[in-house]
Design a protein around this motif. Structure first.
Motif, PDB file in Angstrom:
ATOM      1  N   ASP A  71       0.617 -17.851  -6.097  1.00  0.00           N
ATOM      2  CA  ASP A  71       1.743 -18.073  -6.997  1.00  0.00           C
ATOM      3  C   ASP A  71       2.462 -16.746  -7.244  1.00  0.00           C
ATOM      4  N   LYS A  72       3.801 -16.799  -7.404  1.00  0.00           N
ATOM      5  CA  LYS A  72       4.581 -15.572  -7.603  1.00  0.00           C
ATOM      6  C   LYS A  72       4.176 -14.824  -8.874  1.00  0.00           C
ATOM      7  N   GLY A  73       3.598 -15.509  -9.836  1.00  0.00           N
ATOM      8  CA  GLY A  73       3.174 -14.867 -11.063  1.00  0.00           C
ATOM      9  C   GLY A  73       1.739 -14.377 -11.041  1.00  0.00           C
ATOM     10  N   ASP A  74       0.969 -14.746 -10.016  1.00  0.00           N
ATOM     11  CA  ASP A  74      -0.444 -14.359  -9.965  1.00  0.00           C
ATOM     12  C   ASP A  74      -0.664 -12.845  -9.924  1.00  0.00           C
ATOM     13  N   PRO A  75       0.111 -12.091  -9.153  1.00  0.00           N
ATOM     14  CA  PRO A  75      -0.127 -10.640  -9.157  1.00  0.00           C
ATOM     15  C   PRO A  75      -0.006 -10.020 -10.546  1.00  0.00           C
ATOM     16  N   ALA A  76       1.015 -10.406 -11.309  1.00  0.00           N
ATOM     17  CA  ALA A  76       1.172  -9.859 -12.658  1.00  0.00           C
ATOM     18  C   ALA A  76       0.017 -10.290 -13.560  1.00  0.00           C
ATOM     19  N   ARG A  77      -0.503 -11.511 -13.348  1.00  0.00           N
ATOM     20  CA  ARG A  77      -1.599 -12.016 -14.176  1.00  0.00           C
ATOM     21  C   ARG A  77      -2.913 -11.297 -13.895  1.00  0.00           C
ATOM     22  N   TYR A  78      -3.184 -11.028 -12.622  1.00  0.00           N
ATOM     23  CA  TYR A  78      -4.534 -10.637 -12.239  1.00  0.00           C
ATOM     24  C   TYR A  78      -4.674  -9.215 -11.708  1.00  0.00           C
ATOM     25  N   ALA A  79      -3.576  -8.539 -11.429  1.00  0.00           N
ATOM     26  CA  ALA A  79      -3.690  -7.218 -10.795  1.00  0.00           C
ATOM     27  C   ALA A  79      -4.081  -6.120 -11.761  1.00  0.00           C
ATOM     28  N   GLY A  80      -4.053  -6.389 -13.067  1.00  0.00           N
ATOM     29  CA  GLY A  80      -4.387  -5.350 -14.030  1.00  0.00           C
ATOM     30  C   GLY A  80      -5.796  -4.815 -13.884  1.00  0.00           C
ATOM     31  N   GLY A  81      -6.690  -5.594 -13.296  1.00  0.00           N
ATOM     32  CA  GLY A  81      -8.065  -5.155 -13.127  1.00  0.00           C
ATOM     33  C   GLY A  81      -8.309  -4.309 -11.897  1.00  0.00           C
ATOM     34  N   LEU A  82      -7.259  -4.048 -11.108  1.00  0.00           N
ATOM     35  CA  LEU A  82      -7.440  -3.258  -9.892  1.00  0.00           C
ATOM     36  C   LEU A  82      -7.583  -1.778 -10.237  1.00  0.00           C
ATOM     37  N   THR A  83      -8.640  -1.161  -9.741  1.00  0.00           N
ATOM     38  CA  THR A  83      -8.861   0.265  -9.935  1.00  0.00           C
ATOM     39  C   THR A  83      -8.099   1.044  -8.868  1.00  0.00           C
ATOM     40  N   THR A  84      -7.197   1.922  -9.290  1.00  0.00           N
ATOM     41  CA  THR A  84      -6.380   2.678  -8.337  1.00  0.00           C
ATOM     42  C   THR A  84      -6.610   4.187  -8.403  1.00  0.00           C
ATOM     43  N   ASP A  85      -7.536   4.610  -9.222  1.00  0.00           N
ATOM     44  CA  ASP A  85      -7.864   6.023  -9.355  1.00  0.00           C
ATOM     45  C   ASP A  85      -9.371   6.136  -9.525  1.00  0.00           C
ATOM     46  N   PRO A  86     -10.070   6.736  -8.544  1.00  0.00           N
ATOM     47  CA  PRO A  86      -9.556   7.476  -7.391  1.00  0.00           C
ATOM     48  C   PRO A  86      -9.066   6.557  -6.274  1.00  0.00           C
ATOM     49  N   TRP A  87      -8.308   7.146  -5.331  1.00  0.00           N
ATOM     50  CA  TRP A  87      -7.776   6.393  -4.190  1.00  0.00           C
ATOM     51  C   TRP A  87      -7.716   7.321  -2.980  1.00  0.00           C
ATOM     52  N   SER A  88      -8.111   6.800  -1.850  1.00  0.00           N
ATOM     53  CA  SER A  88      -8.022   7.592  -0.618  1.00  0.00           C
ATOM     54  C   SER A  88      -7.451   6.725   0.495  1.00  0.00           C
ATOM     55  N   VAL A  89      -6.907   7.392   1.498  1.00  0.00           N
ATOM     56  CA  VAL A  89      -6.305   6.730   2.650  1.00  0.00           C
ATOM     57  C   VAL A  89      -6.905   7.339   3.915  1.00  0.00           C
ATOM     58  N   VAL A  90      -7.430   6.481   4.779  1.00  0.00           N
ATOM     59  CA  VAL A  90      -7.916   6.919   6.086  1.00  0.00           C
ATOM     60  C   VAL A  90      -6.718   7.015   7.028  1.00  0.00           C
ATOM     61  N   ILE A  91      -6.560   8.136   7.683  1.00  0.00           N
ATOM     62  CA  ILE A  91      -5.532   8.301   8.719  1.00  0.00           C
ATOM     63  C   ILE A  91      -6.268   8.625  10.010  1.00  0.00           C
ATOM     64  N   ASP A  92      -6.137   7.753  11.004  1.00  0.00           N
ATOM     65  CA  ASP A  92      -6.939   7.924  12.214  1.00  0.00           C
ATOM     66  C   ASP A  92      -6.173   7.463  13.449  1.00  0.00           C
ATOM     67  N   GLY A  93      -6.896   7.399  14.560  1.00  0.00           N
ATOM     68  CA  GLY A  93      -6.270   7.018  15.823  1.00  0.00           C
ATOM     69  C   GLY A  93      -5.717   8.241  16.533  1.00  0.00           C
ATOM     70  N   LEU A  94      -4.545   8.084  17.098  1.00  0.00           N
ATOM     71  CA  LEU A  94      -3.945   9.117  17.935  1.00  0.00           C
ATOM     72  C   LEU A  94      -3.194  10.148  17.088  1.00  0.00           C
ATOM     73  N   VAL A  95      -3.961  10.880  16.289  1.00  0.00           N
ATOM     74  CA  VAL A  95      -3.401  11.944  15.450  1.00  0.00           C
ATOM     75  C   VAL A  95      -4.234  13.209  15.636  1.00  0.00           C
ATOM     76  N   ASP A  96      -3.615  14.346  15.368  1.00  0.00           N
ATOM     77  CA  ASP A  96      -4.301  15.625  15.525  1.00  0.00           C
ATOM     78  C   ASP A  96      -5.258  15.926  14.383  1.00  0.00           C
ATOM     79  N   LYS A  97      -4.979  15.372  13.204  1.00  0.00           N
ATOM     80  CA  LYS A  97      -5.780  15.676  12.025  1.00  0.00           C
ATOM     81  C   LYS A  97      -6.265  14.391  11.362  1.00  0.00           C
ATOM     82  N   PRO A  98      -7.164  13.655  12.030  1.00  0.00           N
ATOM     83  CA  PRO A  98      -7.688  12.439  11.415  1.00  0.00           C
ATOM     84  C   PRO A  98      -8.571  12.790  10.227  1.00  0.00           C
ATOM     85  N   GLY A  99      -8.698  11.834   9.320  1.00  0.00           N
ATOM     86  CA  GLY A  99      -9.573  12.078   8.181  1.00  0.00           C
ATOM     87  C   GLY A  99      -9.348  11.089   7.067  1.00  0.00           C
TER      88      GLY A  99
END
Length: 303
Positions: A71-99
Motif C-alpha cells: 500500500d502507498k501508505g505502508d512505508p510511512a506507517r512501518y518504516a520508522g523502525g528501520l535502523t539507519t545508523d550505522p550504515w555501510s555500503v559494499v562497493i565491489d566487482g570491477l573497481v580498483d578499490k573494492p571494500g
C-alpha cells in the motif's frame, strides 16, 4: 557524533523557509553526511526543474517501498523502525578499490547539491521532489572503474525484522536494480541522502538511495547496501518478476504503453483527483540531456 544526534525529523524546515533560506539548506544537507561537507554551495543545481515542488507531506506519505508493504501508505506507517545508523555500503566487482564503506566514507569529498527533479512512477503518477545528493559518477570515479565494467548493479538492505514487507515471497529479496555504465555516469544520476534540506526519511529510502530522473521511479533503488560494477546486464527485480511489463531500461516514454495502462499522461500527486492530469514528457522532461544515450536503440524494444 551520529546523524540522529545532529538533525531530528521533528525539526523539519517549513517549505516557505526552505524556498527562501538557501544557506540553511546547505548547512543541513552538509550535516546529513559529515561536518566536513559544510562547504557546499546553497544554490540550486543547474539541472533543477523550475516546477513547484510537492509538499513534504505528499513526498513522505505516498510511496512505493515494498519492503514495508504494497500500500502507498505502508512505508510511512512501518518504516520508522528501520535502523539507519550505522550504515555501510559494499562497493565491489570491477573497481580498483573494492571494500565495505561506512556511509560517511561514501559521501566523503562529494559535493552535495540541491536538485529539484521531476519524479515519475510507472503507475502514471508524478511528483516534483527537492533532493539533496551528489553525482554517482563522483563516487564511481573515486573507487576506480575498471575497463571491463559495462553496468552498475545495486541492492537494497534485507532486514525482515525491521522491513515487514520482506516476509512476502512475492519478491525475491534483496530488491535489485541496475544501470548501464554511461547512464550511471551521467551527471543527472545522483545518490540522494536527503530532501527538503533534511536527512532522507526512512520511507523515502534512508539513508542513501539512487535517483535517476528520466526513468520510472522503481529504477531509483532505495536504502542501498551494495553497488557492483559488472560486465553483463544485471538482473533487476521488476524485470525478473514480469519482463513483458518492466524492461531493463525503463525510460519514461509516453509512446510505449504498459500492457495494462497507458503511459501517455500522468496524475500529479497533490493536485487533486481530477485536476492533476497532464501529458507525460519524453524522458520525463529530460530529453535534451539524455536522448543521445539511446540514439542507436529502438526504445519500443529496449523499453
Amino acid at each position: 557524533m551520529k546523524m540522529r544526534d545532529i538533525l531530528r525529523w521533528s525539526d523539519v524546515t517549513p517549505k516557505a523557509f526552505w524556498l527562501s533560506r538557501r544557506q540553511l539548506i546547505a548547512g543541513a544537507a552538509a550535516m546529513v553526511a559529515t561536518p566536513a561537507l559544510a562547504r557546499i554551495d546553497a544554490a540550486p543545481s543547474k539541472y533543477s526543474t523550475d516546477a513547484e515542488p510537492n509538499t513534504l507531506e505528499d513526498i513522505t506519505s505516498y510511496n512505493n517501498f515494498y519492503e514495508f508493504g504494497t500500500d502507498k501508505g505502508d512505508p510511512a506507517r512501518y518504516a520508522g523502525g528501520l535502523t539507519t545508523d550505522p550504515w555501510s555500503v559494499v562497493i565491489d566487482g570491477l573497481v580498483d578499490k573494492p571494500g565495505t564503506y561506512d556511509l560517511a566514507d561514501v559521501v566523503k569529498d562529494q559535493p552535495l547539491e540541491e536538485r529539484i527533479y521531476r519524479f515519475r512512477c510507472v503507475e502514471a503518477w508524478s511528483m516534483v521532489i527537492p533532493w539533496i545528493g551528489f553525482e554517482l559518477a563522483g563516487l564511481l570515479n573515486r573507487v576506480g572503474v575498471q575497463p571491463g565494467a559495462k553496468f552498475v548493479a545495486f541492492e537494497t538492505l534485507v532486514r525482515p525484522e525491521e522491513m515487514p514487507g520482506q516476509s512476502s515471497p512475492f519478491i525475491e529479496w534483496p530488491y535489485r536494480e541496475g544501470l548501464r555504465l554511461d547512464e550511471a555516469m551521467h551527471p543527472l544520476t545522483i545518490l540522494a541522502t536527503g530532501l527538503y534540506g533534511e536527512p532522507m526519511p526512512n520511507q523515502n529510502g534512508a539513508p542513501i538511495r539512487l535517483v535517476v530522473p528520466w526513468k520510472y521511479g522503481f529504477k531509483s533503488i532505495k536504502s542501498i547496501v551494495r553497488i557492483s560494477l559488472v560486465d553483463k546486464m544485471p538482473p533487476t527485480t521488476w524485470n525478473m518478476l514480469q519482463p513483458s511489463e518492466y524492461g531493463f531500461y525503463s525510460n519514461v516514454n509516453p509512446n510505449v504503453d504498459h500492457p495494462r495502462w497507458s503511459q501517455a499522461s500522468e496524475r500529479r500527486i497533490g493536485a487533486g483527483l481530477f485536476g492533476g492530469r497532464q501529458d507525460t514528457l519524453m524522458f520525463n522532461g529530460y530529453e535534451a540531456e539524455v536522448a543521445s544515450l539511446y540514439a542507436e536503440q529502438d526504445l519500443a524494444v529496449d523499453f
